[in-house]
Design a protein around this motif. Structure first.
Motif, PDB file in Angstrom:
ATOM      1  N   MET A 124       0.848  -1.194   0.000  1.00  0.00           N
ATOM      2  CA  MET A 124       0.000   0.000   0.000  1.00  0.00           C
ATOM      3  C   MET A 124       0.880   1.237   0.000  1.00  0.00           C
ATOM      4  SD  MET A 124      -2.914   1.267  -0.276  1.00  0.00           S
ATOM      5  CE  MET A 124      -4.192   0.057   0.089  1.00  0.00           C
ATOM      6  N   LYS A 177       1.701  -0.305  10.108  1.00  0.00           N
ATOM      7  CA  LYS A 177       1.279   1.005  10.632  1.00  0.00           C
ATOM      8  C   LYS A 177       1.105   2.023   9.501  1.00  0.00           C
ATOM      9  CE  LYS A 177       3.354   0.833  15.241  1.00  0.00           C
ATOM     10  NZ  LYS A 177       4.459   1.327  16.100  1.00  0.00           N
ATOM     11  N   GLY A 178       1.940   1.950   8.495  1.00  0.00           N
ATOM     12  CA  GLY A 178       1.906   2.935   7.401  1.00  0.00           C
ATOM     13  C   GLY A 178       3.142   3.814   7.470  1.00  0.00           C
ATOM     14  N   ILE A 179       3.846   3.897   6.351  1.00  0.00           N
ATOM     15  CA  ILE A 179       5.140   4.590   6.339  1.00  0.00           C
ATOM     16  C   ILE A 179       5.018   6.046   5.897  1.00  0.00           C
ATOM     17  CG2 ILE A 179       5.775   3.910   3.967  1.00  0.00           C
ATOM     18  CD1 ILE A 179       8.392   3.521   6.476  1.00  0.00           C
ATOM     19  N   THR A 217       5.129  -5.715  11.704  1.00  0.00           N
ATOM     20  CA  THR A 217       5.542  -4.696  12.671  1.00  0.00           C
ATOM     21  C   THR A 217       6.812  -5.147  13.382  1.00  0.00           C
ATOM     22  OG1 THR A 217       4.884  -3.397  14.607  1.00  0.00           O
ATOM     23  CG2 THR A 217       4.060  -5.653  14.532  1.00  0.00           C
ATOM     24  N   HIS A 218       7.599  -4.144  13.838  1.00  0.00           N
ATOM     25  CA  HIS A 218       8.754  -4.444  14.691  1.00  0.00           C
ATOM     26  C   HIS A 218       8.487  -3.923  16.089  1.00  0.00           C
ATOM     27  CE1 HIS A 218       9.914  -3.203  10.571  1.00  0.00           C
ATOM     28  NE2 HIS A 218      10.492  -4.375  10.566  1.00  0.00           N
TER      29      HIS A 218
HETATM   30  C1  LIG Z   1       7.028  -6.531   6.063  1.00  0.00           C
HETATM   31  C2  LIG Z   1       6.636  -5.094   6.053  1.00  0.00           C
HETATM   32  C3  LIG Z   1       5.924  -4.596   4.982  1.00  0.00           C
HETATM   33  C4  LIG Z   1       5.521  -3.264   4.970  1.00  0.00           C
HETATM   34  N1  LIG Z   1       4.730  -2.807   3.942  1.00  0.00           N
HETATM   35  C5  LIG Z   1       4.285  -1.546   3.981  1.00  0.00           C
HETATM   36  C6  LIG Z   1       3.351  -1.078   3.013  1.00  0.00           C
HETATM   37  O1  LIG Z   1       2.935  -1.796   2.098  1.00  0.00           O
HETATM   38  N2  LIG Z   1       2.922   0.207   3.109  1.00  0.00           N
HETATM   39  C7  LIG Z   1       3.344   1.038   4.111  1.00  0.00           C
HETATM   40  O2  LIG Z   1       2.898   2.188   4.168  1.00  0.00           O
HETATM   41  N3  LIG Z   1       4.236   0.614   5.048  1.00  0.00           N
HETATM   42  C8  LIG Z   1       4.702  -0.641   4.993  1.00  0.00           C
HETATM   43  N4  LIG Z   1       5.570  -1.073   5.970  1.00  0.00           N
HETATM   44  C9  LIG Z   1       6.186  -0.093   6.899  1.00  0.00           C
HETATM   45  C10 LIG Z   1       5.351   0.082   8.137  1.00  0.00           C
HETATM   46  O3  LIG Z   1       4.154   0.752   7.772  1.00  0.00           O
HETATM   47  C11 LIG Z   1       6.074   0.913   9.198  1.00  0.00           C
HETATM   48  O4  LIG Z   1       6.409   2.157   8.713  1.00  0.00           O
HETATM   49  C12 LIG Z   1       7.329   0.275   9.731  1.00  0.00           C
HETATM   50  O5  LIG Z   1       7.191  -1.099   9.834  1.00  0.00           O
HETATM   51  C13 LIG Z   1       7.632   0.832  11.134  1.00  0.00           C
HETATM   52  O6  LIG Z   1       6.554   0.578  12.003  1.00  0.00           O
HETATM   53  P1  LIG Z   1       6.617  -0.468  13.189  1.00  0.00           P
HETATM   54  O7  LIG Z   1       5.270  -1.130  13.282  1.00  0.00           O
HETATM   55  O8  LIG Z   1       7.730  -1.372  13.026  1.00  0.00           O
HETATM   56  O9  LIG Z   1       6.689   0.437  14.490  1.00  0.00           O
HETATM   57  P2  LIG Z   1       7.746   1.560  14.928  1.00  0.00           P
HETATM   58  O10 LIG Z   1       7.222   2.083  16.220  1.00  0.00           O
HETATM   59  O11 LIG Z   1       7.979   2.546  13.824  1.00  0.00           O
HETATM   60  O12 LIG Z   1       9.066   0.741  15.136  1.00  0.00           O
HETATM   61  C14 LIG Z   1       9.238  -0.130  16.245  1.00  0.00           C
HETATM   62  C15 LIG Z   1      10.722  -0.331  16.409  1.00  0.00           C
HETATM   63  O13 LIG Z   1      11.239  -1.018  15.272  1.00  0.00           O
HETATM   64  C16 LIG Z   1      12.480  -0.464  14.854  1.00  0.00           C
HETATM   65  N5  LIG Z   1      12.330   0.016  13.486  1.00  0.00           N
HETATM   66  C17 LIG Z   1      11.184   0.193  12.805  1.00  0.00           C
HETATM   67  N6  LIG Z   1      11.423   0.578  11.524  1.00  0.00           N
HETATM   68  C18 LIG Z   1      12.763   0.645  11.401  1.00  0.00           C
HETATM   69  C19 LIG Z   1      13.666   0.961  10.331  1.00  0.00           C
HETATM   70  N7  LIG Z   1      13.223   1.266   9.108  1.00  0.00           N
HETATM   71  N8  LIG Z   1      14.998   0.898  10.580  1.00  0.00           N
HETATM   72  C20 LIG Z   1      15.469   0.550  11.791  1.00  0.00           C
HETATM   73  N9  LIG Z   1      14.683   0.239  12.843  1.00  0.00           N
HETATM   74  C21 LIG Z   1      13.349   0.280  12.653  1.00  0.00           C
HETATM   75  C22 LIG Z   1      12.819   0.605  15.853  1.00  0.00           C
HETATM   76  O14 LIG Z   1      13.624   0.015  16.842  1.00  0.00           O
HETATM   77  C23 LIG Z   1      11.502   0.975  16.452  1.00  0.00           C
HETATM   78  O15 LIG Z   1      11.610   1.468  17.751  1.00  0.00           O
HETATM   79  C24 LIG Z   1       5.924  -2.412   6.031  1.00  0.00           C
HETATM   80  C25 LIG Z   1       6.639  -2.922   7.108  1.00  0.00           C
HETATM   81  C26 LIG Z   1       6.969  -4.236   7.148  1.00  0.00           C
HETATM   82  C27 LIG Z   1       7.681  -4.767   8.352  1.00  0.00           C
END
Ligand SMILES: Cc1cc2nc3c(=O)[nH]c(=O)nc-3n(C[C@H](O)[C@H](O)[C@H](O)COP(=O)(O)OP(=O)(O)OC[C@H]3O[C@@H](n4cnc5c(N)ncnc54)[C@H](O)[C@@H]3O)c2cc1C
Length: 299
Positions: A124, A177-179, A217-218
Motif C-alpha cells: 500500500m 502502521k503505514g510509512i 511490525t517491529h
Molecule cells: C514486512 C513489512 C511490509 C511493509 N509494507 C508496507 C506497506 O505496504 N505500506 C506502508 O505504508 N508501510 C509498509 N511497511 C512499513 C510500516 O508501515 C512501518 O512504517 C514500519 O514497519 C515501522 O513501524 P513499526 O510497526 O515497526 O513500528 P515503529 O514504532 O515505527 O518501530 C518499532 C521499532 O522497530 C524499529 N524500526 C522500525 N522501523 C525501522 C527501520 N526502518 N529501521 C530501523 N529500525 C526500525 C525501531 O527500533 C523501532 O523502535 C511495512 C513494514 C513491514 C515490516
C-alpha cells in the motif's frame, strides 16, 4: 528536528556513505544478490518476500520493464525452489499512468505467479492511491487466488476497508502502521492511536476470517499483543505470519522463529537502491533517526 536536519543534508552525503547506511536494509543490487539472501534466510527457517526497487513508472515501457523484472524473479524462485513470494508497488507497474494498463500488467504477473504456485502482495502506498489500489486488488482477487493487499493502521478508513474487503470474498491482508506522512483528517497522528488502531484491525481481521494475516511490525508491544491474541483465539499457524523488514529488529525475529511462529522477511533489492533510500528518508524523516542510530550502534 534532528531527523529533518539529517535528511536535508542527504544530497551532500557521498553515495558510498549512503550505501554503508542503507546496505543492511537492502538485499543487494541484483536478483542474484537477493536470492542469495533468500537462501540464507530460508535456511534459518524464514520465508521472504522480494521487493524490486524502482521509481514510479511514467511510461508504458517502464511499467512493462517492471513486469519483466518481477517475472524473472518468480521464475528464478521456482527454479531454485526457494520459499519466497513477491511484493509489488502498483505505481511502479503503471498505476499513475492508467489504471487499465496497471490492471493488464498485474493480470500478466498473476497469471505467471499462479502457474508457478506463487503469491503476489500489493504493497500500500500513500493515501492518494488507496482507493485505486484497493479497487485493483478487488478486481484481481476475483480472477486469481494468490494475491493479497496491505492495510495501514494509521489510516482512519482502514476499519471500513477491512469490512468491505471481507464482504467481497477470500481475503489475504498484511497489516502495517503505514510509512507515509499523512494529514490528520485521514490518518491518526499519535503513536498510541496508531497502535490502538493496529490492535483493533488485527482482531477484526482474525474474527472476520481473513485467510492469512501478515502481521508486519517491529513494535515489541504489538508483537506481544498479537501473540496473546493468537493464543487466546487459538489461531492456527496457517492463518498468520509475522513480517519484518530486512535489517530491522533481528532479535525479535529470532525469538519469534525459535518459538515456532511463521516469519517472513521483506527484502528490497535493485540498482535503484540510492533513489529508494533517499526517497524513503525524505518521505519519512523518522527513519533517518533509526538509520543513523543503527549506523553508530554497529561501528
Ligand atoms: C514486512 C513489512 C511490509 C511493509 N509494507 C508496507 C506497506 O505496504 N505500506 C506502508 O505504508 N508501510 C509498509 N511497511 C512499513 C510500516 O508501515 C512501518 O512504517 C514500519 O514497519 C515501522 O513501524 P513499526 O510497526 O515497526 O513500528 P515503529 O514504532 O515505527 O518501530 C518499532 C521499532 O522497530 C524499529 N524500526 C522500525 N522501523 C525501522 C527501520 N526502518 N529501521 C530501523 N529500525 C526500525 C525501531 O527500533 C523501532 O523502535 C511495512 C513494514 C513491514 C515490516
Amino acid at each position: 528536528m534532528l531527523n529533518r536536519a539529517i535528511v536535508s543534508m542527504l544530497p551532500l552525503v557521498p553515495r558510498p556513505v549512503v550505501w554503508r547506511i542503507s546496505r543492511r536494509y537492502i538485499a543487494g543490487e541484483t536478483l542474484d544478490d537477493a536470492l542469495h539472501q533468500v537462501t540464507e534466510l530460508n535456511d534459518k527457517g524464514m520465508s521472504t518476500t522480494l521487493d524490486i526497487l524502482g521509481e514510479d513508472s511514467v511510461t508504458e515501457a517502464q511499467a512493462k520493464k517492471g513486469l519483466d523484472r518481477y517475472l524473472e524473479a518468480i521464475e528464478a524462485i521456482e527454479k531454485r525452489q526457494l520459499d519466497s513470494n513477491i511484493s509489488v508497488k502498483l505505481s511502479m507497474l503503471g498505476l499513475k499512468i492508467d489504471t487499465k494498463l496497471c490492471l493488464a500488467v498485474m493480470r500478466d504477473l498473476l497469471a505467471a505467479s499462479d502457474r508457478l504456485g506463487n503469491f503476489v502482495r500489493i504493497d500500500m502506498e500513500d493515501s492518494s492511491v488507496t482507493d485505486a489500489t484497493l479497487k485493483i486488488y478487488h478486481e484481481l482477487r476475483k480472477e486469481f487466488p494468490g494475491v493479497g493487499a496491505v492495510l495501514q493502521s494509521c489510516m482512519r478508513r482502514s476499519e471500513s476497508d477491512v469490512a468491505a474487503l471481507l464482504a467481497g470474498g477470500d481475503t489475504y491482508l498484511r497489516l502495517c502502521k503505514g510509512i507515509y506522512i499523512e494529514e490528520e483528517k485521514v490518518a491518526y497522528q499519535e503513536k498510541e492511536e496508531v497502535r490502538d488502531s493496529y490492535r483493533r484491525l488485527l482482531r477484526q481481521m482474525f474474527e472476520g476470517g481473513v485467510k492469512r494475516v501478515g502481521i508486519a511490525t517491529h513494535d515489541r508491544k504489538l508483537v506481544d499483543d498479537a501473540i496473546a491474541l493468537i493464543e487466546d483465539q487459538r489461531i492456527s499457524a496457517d492463518r498468520y505470519e509475522f513480517q519484518m523488514l530486512l535489517g530491522v529488529t533481528e532479535d525479535i525475529r529470532h525469538e519469534l522463529v525459535s518459538a515456532g511462529h511463521p516469519l517472513r522477511v521483506y527484502l528490497p533489492y535493485g540498482e535503484e537502491w540510492y533513489a529508494y533510500s533517499t526517497r524513503r528518508l525524505r518521505e519519512n524523516p523518522r527513519i533517518a533517526g533509526y538509520v543513523v542510530r543503527n549506523l553508530f550502534k554497529n561501528r
